[in-house]
Write a protein that holds these residues in place. Structure first.
Motif, PDB file in Angstrom:
ATOM      1  N   LYS A 291      -2.923  -6.785 -56.470  1.00 47.40           N
ATOM      2  CA  LYS A 291      -2.273  -7.564 -57.518  1.00 47.40           C
ATOM      3  C   LYS A 291      -1.831  -8.916 -56.960  1.00 47.40           C
ATOM      4  CE  LYS A 291      -0.508  -3.366 -59.724  1.00 47.40           C
ATOM      5  NZ  LYS A 291       0.698  -2.602 -60.127  1.00 47.40           N
ATOM      6  N   PRO A 292      -1.752  -9.941 -57.795  1.00 45.94           N
ATOM      7  CA  PRO A 292      -1.346 -11.265 -57.298  1.00 45.94           C
ATOM      8  C   PRO A 292       0.009 -11.249 -56.599  1.00 45.94           C
ATOM      9  CG  PRO A 292      -2.252 -11.452 -59.505  1.00 45.94           C
ATOM     10  CD  PRO A 292      -2.143  -9.987 -59.223  1.00 45.94           C
ATOM     11  N   GLU A 293       0.951 -10.461 -57.125  1.00 45.80           N
ATOM     12  CA  GLU A 293       2.289 -10.436 -56.525  1.00 45.80           C
ATOM     13  C   GLU A 293       2.316  -9.688 -55.188  1.00 45.80           C
ATOM     14  OE1 GLU A 293       2.168  -7.173 -59.739  1.00 45.80           O
ATOM     15  OE2 GLU A 293       1.455  -9.246 -59.452  1.00 45.80           O
ATOM     16  N   GLU A 294       1.222  -8.953 -54.886  1.00 48.86           N
ATOM     17  CA  GLU A 294       1.170  -8.230 -53.608  1.00 48.86           C
ATOM     18  C   GLU A 294       0.554  -9.043 -52.490  1.00 48.86           C
ATOM     19  OE1 GLU A 294       0.646  -3.630 -55.277  1.00 48.86           O
ATOM     20  OE2 GLU A 294      -1.119  -4.920 -55.013  1.00 48.86           O
ATOM     21  N   CYS A 295      -0.105 -10.138 -52.839  1.00 50.41           N
ATOM     22  CA  CYS A 295      -0.740 -10.976 -51.820  1.00 50.41           C
ATOM     23  C   CYS A 295       0.327 -11.550 -50.881  1.00 50.41           C
ATOM     24  CB  CYS A 295      -1.531 -12.110 -52.468  1.00 50.41           C
ATOM     25  SG  CYS A 295      -2.960 -11.523 -53.415  1.00 50.41           S
ATOM     26  N   GLY A 296       0.046 -11.516 -49.606  1.00 50.93           N
ATOM     27  CA  GLY A 296       1.002 -11.980 -48.599  1.00 50.93           C
ATOM     28  C   GLY A 296       1.859 -10.861 -48.046  1.00 50.93           C
ATOM     29  N   ARG A 297       1.902  -9.725 -48.725  1.00 51.36           N
ATOM     30  CA  ARG A 297       2.678  -8.585 -48.242  1.00 51.36           C
ATOM     31  C   ARG A 297       1.799  -7.670 -47.385  1.00 51.36           C
ATOM     32  NH1 ARG A 297       5.943  -6.590 -53.676  1.00 51.36           N
ATOM     33  NH2 ARG A 297       6.973  -8.587 -54.160  1.00 51.36           N
ATOM     34  N   SER A 298       2.430  -6.684 -46.782  1.00 49.16           N
ATOM     35  CA  SER A 298       1.722  -5.691 -45.985  1.00 49.16           C
ATOM     36  C   SER A 298       1.284  -4.527 -46.861  1.00 49.16           C
ATOM     37  CB  SER A 298       2.624  -5.182 -44.861  1.00 49.16           C
ATOM     38  OG  SER A 298       2.053  -4.049 -44.236  1.00 49.16           O
ATOM     39  N   LEU A 299       0.269  -3.822 -46.404  1.00 51.38           N
ATOM     40  CA  LEU A 299      -0.190  -2.646 -47.137  1.00 51.38           C
ATOM     41  C   LEU A 299       0.911  -1.595 -47.257  1.00 51.38           C
ATOM     42  CD1 LEU A 299      -2.569  -1.129 -48.488  1.00 51.38           C
ATOM     43  CD2 LEU A 299      -3.181  -0.254 -46.234  1.00 51.38           C
ATOM     44  N   THR A 304       3.274   1.018 -55.539  1.00 50.37           N
ATOM     45  CA  THR A 304       2.700   1.962 -56.501  1.00 50.37           C
ATOM     46  C   THR A 304       2.330   3.295 -55.874  1.00 50.37           C
ATOM     47  OG1 THR A 304       0.537   0.942 -56.112  1.00 50.37           O
ATOM     48  CG2 THR A 304       1.802   0.173 -58.028  1.00 50.37           C
ATOM     49  N   GLY A 305       2.178   3.321 -54.558  1.00 49.23           N
ATOM     50  CA  GLY A 305       1.802   4.549 -53.876  1.00 49.23           C
ATOM     51  C   GLY A 305       1.800   4.339 -52.372  1.00 49.23           C
ATOM     52  N   MET A 306       1.072   5.185 -51.680  1.00 51.30           N
ATOM     53  CA  MET A 306       0.960   5.082 -50.231  1.00 51.30           C
ATOM     54  C   MET A 306      -0.398   4.480 -49.888  1.00 51.30           C
ATOM     55  SD  MET A 306       1.075   8.109 -47.366  1.00 51.30           S
ATOM     56  CE  MET A 306       2.776   8.532 -47.785  1.00 51.30           C
ATOM     57  N   GLY A 307      -0.400   3.238 -49.406  1.00 51.12           N
ATOM     58  CA  GLY A 307      -1.637   2.560 -49.066  1.00 51.12           C
ATOM     59  C   GLY A 307      -2.292   3.173 -47.839  1.00 51.12           C
ATOM     60  N   VAL A 328      -4.648 -10.200 -49.057  1.00 48.00           N
ATOM     61  CA  VAL A 328      -5.175 -11.455 -49.584  1.00 48.00           C
ATOM     62  C   VAL A 328      -5.907 -11.177 -50.892  1.00 48.00           C
ATOM     63  CG1 VAL A 328      -5.391 -12.455 -47.277  1.00 48.00           C
ATOM     64  CG2 VAL A 328      -7.337 -11.259 -48.298  1.00 48.00           C
ATOM     65  N   PRO A 329      -6.067 -12.205 -51.749  1.00 41.78           N
ATOM     66  CA  PRO A 329      -6.802 -12.013 -53.005  1.00 41.78           C
ATOM     67  C   PRO A 329      -8.208 -11.474 -52.735  1.00 41.78           C
ATOM     68  CG  PRO A 329      -5.655 -14.111 -53.032  1.00 41.78           C
ATOM     69  CD  PRO A 329      -5.514 -13.581 -51.635  1.00 41.78           C
TER      70      PRO A 329
END
Length: 347
Positions: A291-299, A304-307, A328-329
Motif C-alpha cells: 500500500k502507498p502508506e506502507e512504502c518506506g516502512r519495514s516488512l 494487516t498481518g505477519m509479513g 518500495v512501490p
C-alpha cells in the motif's frame, strides 16, 4: 466461510442419456401418432356411437376426421358422439390425449426452438461481457476443489468459467453458479470463446500432464501476460510446464510428501500448513501489493498481518533479509493474516 456443494447430488450412478436432436423429435412425433392411432382405433370400433349429421354414414375417413378435430379441440359438430360409451371415451381418453399432444408439441418447441435460441443469446451476452474472469480448464477432482476454494475465498461464481468435455462435470459447475462451456481447452477456438485475452487468471487441471502442458502452451500463445497455474503429477514435467508458460506449477504428490514429512517433526506442523493453504482455518496466506502508506516502512511493520516475504521484480526476500527493511512501490507482500471470527465460526 463454510464450503458447500449446491445443486444436485452426483453421488449415485449415472449414465449418459442425451439423444440426438433428430431422434428426440422422432420419438416424440411417434408417441403422438401412437396416441392418435389408439383414439382412431377405439372410435372405429365404437363408430355406432357416432352420428354423422351430413350423410348419416360414419366411414373410416369420418372416424379419422372426427378424431383429429376432437384432439385439436376444433369440433365443427358435423360428427358427434351420441352414445354414452362414445361420450365417456371422448371425456376420459380423448381429452387426456389432447392434453398430452399439446404438452409434447409445446415441450418440443420450447426445447428445440425457444430454449436453444435463449441459450445462444444468453451465452453470447455472457461472452461479450466476460472480463477479469478466472478460467478453469478441467473440472475433475482437482478442478472442482479449486473452484470450491475460490468461492470460499469470496470469488463470485459468475466470474468463473469452466471448460470441460464432460457434460456431467459441467452440470456440477453450473450448479455452483459458474459459466460453463463444453469444449477442448487445447484448441485456440475454445479459449477464444471464453475470452482468454480478457481473463484475470487461469487454472489448468487437464487430467494428465501432457494435456495440461498442451493447454498451458495454447493459453500462453493466446494470452502472453495471463497468470496460469497448472497441476502436474510427475516431477519431471514441472520444468516442462514452466517452459510452456505456466506462472505457477503445483505438484500435489510433492505437496502431500511435504505434509507427511512435516508431520514427523511434530503433530501440528501439517495441520498448520493445511490451515495456511485453506480459507477455512484460523489463519490464511494472502498475497497483495504494497500500500502507498506502507512504502518506506519495514516488512515487520505491516499491520494487516505477519509479513513473510516480498517479491521485488524477479527477486524475492524473506523477513530476515535486509532488503525488507524498506518497502518500495511495486513490492508484492506475502503475509499471514487471521481469518475473521465470523468466517472461523462458519467454517
Amino acid at each position: 466461510m463454510a464450503r458447500r456443494r449446491r445443486g444436485l447430488d452426483y453421488s449415485t450412478l449415472q449414465r449418459k442419456g442425451r439423444l440426438p436432436v433428430w431422434l428426440s423429435i422422432t420419438w416424440r412425433a411417434l408417441f403422438v401418432v401412437g396416441l392418435l392411432g389408439v383414439a382412431v382405433l377405439v372410435h372405429w370400433i365404437e363408430r355406432d356411437g357416432l352420428k354423422d349429421n351430413y350423410d348419416g354414414h360414419v366411414s373410416f375417413l369420418d372416424v379419422v376426421y372426427f378424431t383429429m378435430i376432437s384432439v385439436t379441440t376444433t369440433g365443427y359438430g358435423d360428427i358427434a358422439p351420441v352414445s354414452d360409451r362414445a361420450r365417456l371415451f371422448d371425456a376420459l381418453i380423448v381429452t387426456p390425449i389432447r392434453i398430452f399432444a399439446v404438452l409434447i408439441f409445446l415441450g418440443t418447441a420450447y426445447s428445440f426452438v425457444f430454449r436453444r435460441t435463449w441459450d445462444r443469446w444468453r451465452m453470447a451476452y455472457i461472452q461479450r461481457h466476460l472480463h477479469d474472469h478466472i478460467i478453469v480448464a478441467g473440472f475433475g477432482t482437482t478442478g472442482s476443489e479449486a473452484v470450491d476454494e475460490l468461492i470460499a475465498r469470496g470469488t463470485d461464481p459468475s466470474c468463473i468459467v469452466v471448460i470441460d468435455g464432460d457434460m456431467q462435470a459441467l452440470e456440477r459447475a453450473k450448479a455452483l453458479g459458474c459459466a460453463v462451456m463444453e469444449g477442448d481447452a487445447t484448441r485456440d477456438k475454445a479459449l477464444h470463446a471464453v475470452k482468454i485475452e480478457r481473463a484475470r487468471s487461469m487454472i489448468v487441471t487437464g487430467g494428465s500432464d501432457d494435456t495440461s502442458i498442451l493447454i498451458t502452451l495454447t493459453a500462453r500463445h493466446l494470452a502472453p501476460h495471463l497468470g496460469i497455474s497448472v497441476v502436474v503429477r510427475n516431477e519431471d514435467n514441472e520444468t516442462l510446464a514452466h517452459q510452456a508458460g505456466a506462472t505457477t506449477v503445483i505438484n500435489p504428490v510433492s505437496f502431500a510428501g511435504l505434509l507427511l514429512a512435516g508431520s514427523t517433526h511434530g503433530p501440528h506442523i501439517s495441520d498448520y500448513l493445511m490451515d495456511l493453504a485453506s480459507d477455512r482455518g484460523r489463519v490464511k496466506l494472502v498475497e497483495r501489493m504494497v500500500k502507498p502508506e506502507e512504502c518506506g516502512r519495514s516488512l515487520t511493520e505491516v499491520s494487516t498481518g505477519m509479513g513473510l516475504r516480498i517479491y521485488r521484480g524477479d527477486a524475492m526476500y524473506g523477513f530476515w533479509e535486509p532488503e525488507v527493511a524498506t518497502l518500495v512501490p511495486g513490492d508484492v507482500i506475502v503475509e499471514i493474516v487471521p481469518t475473521s471470527a465470523r468466517e472461523v465460526h462458519d467454517a
